[in-house]
Design an enzyme around this catalytic site. Sequence first.
Site, PDB file in Angstrom:
ATOM      1  N   LYS A  13       0.835  -1.208   0.000  1.00  0.00           N
ATOM      2  CA  LYS A  13       0.000   0.000   0.000  1.00  0.00           C
ATOM      3  C   LYS A  13       0.868   1.256   0.000  1.00  0.00           C
ATOM      4  O   LYS A  13       0.660   2.175  -0.792  1.00  0.00           O
ATOM      5  CB  LYS A  13      -0.927   0.009   1.227  1.00  0.00           C
ATOM      6  CG  LYS A  13      -1.869  -1.192   1.291  1.00  0.00           C
ATOM      7  CD  LYS A  13      -2.791  -1.121   2.487  1.00  0.00           C
ATOM      8  CE  LYS A  13      -2.106  -1.194   3.840  1.00  0.00           C
ATOM      9  NZ  LYS A  13      -1.411  -2.457   4.119  1.00  0.00           N
ATOM     10  N   ARG A  88      -9.914   0.356   8.555  1.00  0.00           N
ATOM     11  CA  ARG A  88      -9.402  -0.967   8.870  1.00  0.00           C
ATOM     12  C   ARG A  88     -10.420  -1.801   9.617  1.00  0.00           C
ATOM     13  O   ARG A  88     -10.147  -2.962   9.925  1.00  0.00           O
ATOM     14  CB  ARG A  88      -8.197  -0.773   9.783  1.00  0.00           C
ATOM     15  CG  ARG A  88      -6.947  -1.440   9.278  1.00  0.00           C
ATOM     16  CD  ARG A  88      -5.898  -1.075  10.284  1.00  0.00           C
ATOM     17  NE  ARG A  88      -4.705  -1.797  10.112  1.00  0.00           N
ATOM     18  CZ  ARG A  88      -3.642  -1.324   9.457  1.00  0.00           C
ATOM     19  NH1 ARG A  88      -3.672  -0.172   8.849  1.00  0.00           N
ATOM     20  NH2 ARG A  88      -2.556  -2.038   9.400  1.00  0.00           N
ATOM     21  N   ARG A 123      12.167  -5.152   4.613  1.00  0.00           N
ATOM     22  CA  ARG A 123      11.702  -3.763   4.465  1.00  0.00           C
ATOM     23  C   ARG A 123      12.612  -2.790   5.219  1.00  0.00           C
ATOM     24  O   ARG A 123      13.052  -3.049   6.323  1.00  0.00           O
ATOM     25  CB  ARG A 123      10.278  -3.620   4.998  1.00  0.00           C
ATOM     26  CG  ARG A 123       9.866  -2.148   5.078  1.00  0.00           C
ATOM     27  CD  ARG A 123       8.402  -1.951   5.098  1.00  0.00           C
ATOM     28  NE  ARG A 123       7.737  -2.555   6.232  1.00  0.00           N
ATOM     29  CZ  ARG A 123       6.416  -2.529   6.389  1.00  0.00           C
ATOM     30  NH1 ARG A 123       5.651  -1.939   5.492  1.00  0.00           N
ATOM     31  NH2 ARG A 123       5.877  -3.099   7.431  1.00  0.00           N
ATOM     32  N   ARG A 156      11.254  -1.179  10.814  1.00  0.00           N
ATOM     33  CA  ARG A 156      10.141  -0.893  11.707  1.00  0.00           C
ATOM     34  C   ARG A 156      10.111  -1.882  12.867  1.00  0.00           C
ATOM     35  O   ARG A 156      10.386  -3.049  12.680  1.00  0.00           O
ATOM     36  CB  ARG A 156       8.820  -0.960  10.930  1.00  0.00           C
ATOM     37  CG  ARG A 156       8.380   0.401  10.444  1.00  0.00           C
ATOM     38  CD  ARG A 156       7.232   0.349   9.481  1.00  0.00           C
ATOM     39  NE  ARG A 156       6.073  -0.423   9.941  1.00  0.00           N
ATOM     40  CZ  ARG A 156       4.917  -0.469   9.267  1.00  0.00           C
ATOM     41  NH1 ARG A 156       4.777   0.221   8.145  1.00  0.00           N
ATOM     42  NH2 ARG A 156       3.924  -1.187   9.712  1.00  0.00           N
ATOM     43  N   ARG A 167      -0.204  -9.443  12.927  1.00  0.00           N
ATOM     44  CA  ARG A 167      -0.851  -8.398  12.121  1.00  0.00           C
ATOM     45  C   ARG A 167      -1.663  -9.025  10.991  1.00  0.00           C
ATOM     46  O   ARG A 167      -2.739  -8.545  10.650  1.00  0.00           O
ATOM     47  CB  ARG A 167       0.201  -7.437  11.566  1.00  0.00           C
ATOM     48  CG  ARG A 167       0.759  -6.508  12.654  1.00  0.00           C
ATOM     49  CD  ARG A 167       2.071  -5.878  12.267  1.00  0.00           C
ATOM     50  NE  ARG A 167       1.972  -5.060  11.067  1.00  0.00           N
ATOM     51  CZ  ARG A 167       2.994  -4.737  10.309  1.00  0.00           C
ATOM     52  NH1 ARG A 167       4.219  -5.158  10.613  1.00  0.00           N
ATOM     53  NH2 ARG A 167       2.825  -3.995   9.248  1.00  0.00           N
TER      54      ARG A 167
HETATM   55  P1  AP5 Z   1       4.797  -1.589   1.879  1.00  0.00           P
HETATM   56  O1  AP5 Z   1       4.493  -0.758   0.694  1.00  0.00           O
HETATM   57  O2  AP5 Z   1       5.487  -0.953   3.033  1.00  0.00           O
HETATM   58  O3  AP5 Z   1       3.475  -2.346   2.354  1.00  0.00           O
HETATM   59  P2  AP5 Z   1       2.212  -1.814   3.154  1.00  0.00           P
HETATM   60  O4  AP5 Z   1       1.013  -2.463   2.545  1.00  0.00           O
HETATM   61  O5  AP5 Z   1       2.215  -0.333   3.252  1.00  0.00           O
HETATM   62  O6  AP5 Z   1       2.510  -2.522   4.544  1.00  0.00           O
HETATM   63  P3  AP5 Z   1       2.413  -1.975   6.034  1.00  0.00           P
HETATM   64  O7  AP5 Z   1       3.150  -2.958   6.901  1.00  0.00           O
HETATM   65  O8  AP5 Z   1       2.799  -0.548   6.133  1.00  0.00           O
HETATM   66  O9  AP5 Z   1       0.899  -2.133   6.274  1.00  0.00           O
HETATM   67  P4  AP5 Z   1       0.175  -2.175   7.586  1.00  0.00           P
HETATM   68  O10 AP5 Z   1      -1.201  -1.999   7.094  1.00  0.00           O
HETATM   69  O11 AP5 Z   1       0.376  -3.368   8.436  1.00  0.00           O
HETATM   70  O12 AP5 Z   1       0.864  -1.032   8.464  1.00  0.00           O
HETATM   71  P5  AP5 Z   1       0.396   0.419   8.855  1.00  0.00           P
HETATM   72  O13 AP5 Z   1       1.559   1.290   8.820  1.00  0.00           O
HETATM   73  O14 AP5 Z   1      -0.839   0.797   8.130  1.00  0.00           O
HETATM   74  O15 AP5 Z   1       5.633  -2.862   1.382  1.00  0.00           O
HETATM   75  C1  AP5 Z   1       6.118  -3.840   2.290  1.00  0.00           C
HETATM   76  C2  AP5 Z   1       7.502  -4.328   1.846  1.00  0.00           C
HETATM   77  O16 AP5 Z   1       7.381  -5.023   0.605  1.00  0.00           O
HETATM   78  C3  AP5 Z   1       8.502  -3.188   1.576  1.00  0.00           C
HETATM   79  O17 AP5 Z   1       9.787  -3.599   1.939  1.00  0.00           O
HETATM   80  C4  AP5 Z   1       8.414  -2.982   0.060  1.00  0.00           C
HETATM   81  O18 AP5 Z   1       9.608  -2.449  -0.502  1.00  0.00           O
HETATM   82  C5  AP5 Z   1       8.161  -4.398  -0.423  1.00  0.00           C
HETATM   83  N1  AP5 Z   1       7.370  -4.437  -1.662  1.00  0.00           N
HETATM   84  C6  AP5 Z   1       6.382  -3.568  -2.033  1.00  0.00           C
HETATM   85  N2  AP5 Z   1       5.870  -3.922  -3.231  1.00  0.00           N
HETATM   86  C7  AP5 Z   1       6.548  -5.050  -3.604  1.00  0.00           C
HETATM   87  C8  AP5 Z   1       6.468  -5.896  -4.762  1.00  0.00           C
HETATM   88  N3  AP5 Z   1       5.615  -5.668  -5.748  1.00  0.00           N
HETATM   89  N4  AP5 Z   1       7.319  -6.963  -4.808  1.00  0.00           N
HETATM   90  C9  AP5 Z   1       8.195  -7.194  -3.800  1.00  0.00           C
HETATM   91  N5  AP5 Z   1       8.329  -6.436  -2.698  1.00  0.00           N
HETATM   92  C10 AP5 Z   1       7.500  -5.363  -2.598  1.00  0.00           C
HETATM   93  O19 AP5 Z   1      -0.043   0.174  10.381  1.00  0.00           O
HETATM   94  C11 AP5 Z   1       0.894  -0.140  11.393  1.00  0.00           C
HETATM   95  C12 AP5 Z   1       0.161  -0.310  12.715  1.00  0.00           C
HETATM   96  O20 AP5 Z   1      -0.473   0.929  13.092  1.00  0.00           O
HETATM   97  C13 AP5 Z   1      -0.989  -1.332  12.706  1.00  0.00           C
HETATM   98  O21 AP5 Z   1      -0.498  -2.640  12.959  1.00  0.00           O
HETATM   99  C14 AP5 Z   1      -1.890  -0.794  13.819  1.00  0.00           C
HETATM  100  O22 AP5 Z   1      -1.390  -1.146  15.088  1.00  0.00           O
HETATM  101  C15 AP5 Z   1      -1.766   0.709  13.660  1.00  0.00           C
HETATM  102  N6  AP5 Z   1      -2.778   1.271  12.739  1.00  0.00           N
HETATM  103  C16 AP5 Z   1      -2.554   1.880  11.539  1.00  0.00           C
HETATM  104  N7  AP5 Z   1      -3.691   2.268  10.944  1.00  0.00           N
HETATM  105  C17 AP5 Z   1      -4.683   1.880  11.804  1.00  0.00           C
HETATM  106  C18 AP5 Z   1      -6.101   1.980  11.751  1.00  0.00           C
HETATM  107  N8  AP5 Z   1      -6.732   2.545  10.684  1.00  0.00           N
HETATM  108  N9  AP5 Z   1      -6.817   1.476  12.788  1.00  0.00           N
HETATM  109  C19 AP5 Z   1      -6.200   0.921  13.853  1.00  0.00           C
HETATM  110  N10 AP5 Z   1      -4.868   0.793  13.970  1.00  0.00           N
HETATM  111  C20 AP5 Z   1      -4.098   1.270  12.948  1.00  0.00           C
HETATM  112 ZN    ZN Z   2       2.422   1.040   4.843  1.00  0.00          ZN
END
Ligand code: AP5
Ligand code: ZN
Length: 218
Positions: A13, A88, A123, A156, A167
Amino acid sequence: MRLILLGAPGAGKGTQANFIKEKFNIPQISTGDMLRAAVKAGTPLGIEAKKVMDAGGLVSDDIIIGLVKDRLKQQDCANGYLFDGFPRTIPQADAMKEAGVAIDFVLEIDVPDSAIIERMSGRRVHPTSGRTYHVAFNPPKVEGKDDVTGEELIQRDDDKEETVRKRLSVYHDQTEVLVDYYNKWAASGQPGAPKYRKIEGVGPVETIRDRAFAALAE
Ligand code: AP5
Ligand code: ZN
């Protein structure tokens, strides 16, 4: 353009948000990035959120909904916005509907769980901007440094394998229901219903970008 990026942790994402926000000149509203900024600043919210995030759980709906509503009041959202990692849960999605927050597209990036662990372990992120890399799949130009600022990249805290598994299970339990939620809304034909698009998220980053752009052009 007003869109929601939906997908499991590690689906890409954040990576794709970077392309989409530039193409449409809209801000990326990443609740994860906002929470990590609060953690870094050591605010009461940050201190509370860190415990939940490190355990792989979800921060409470009330807090998240409040954060997003405040963010949407800022001027740069006038031209549109991209939600990354939000909504979410059903209550978060309902809160946006009730507040009349318009959505043109819901774009789901589909990646199987089996590919996720490998992505997370490699990552690296630039904490200030949220730019994301992967040591093998999407390496920075200079090892360990952000492409734009040259600053250090970090890992991270929630990318440990055990936390990633937690997660993923939270995603399947609480977030995946939104696939159905938005598909139904899109199919309803109601005024203001978004279009729902699903793309395969496995493949080179640029290929996924092209799929995303094509899906948003239809
Ligand atoms: P990346 O682009 O970073 O993936 P992402 O989908 O953004 O993954 P996140 O881990 O950030 O998602 P998340 O939803 O768990 O975390 P968030 O920050 O929202 O890509 C991942 C890796 O793969 C990278 O190394 C990238 O280079 C690689 N990659 C990308 N594309 C690729 C491809 N095509 N091929 C190969 N490799 C590739 O949330 C974190 C925490 O915050 C949550 O756990 C929760 O505790 C809290 N939180 C956040 N939002 C909320 C909410 N709305 N409600 C409640 N709690 C929340
Ligand atoms: Zn992300």
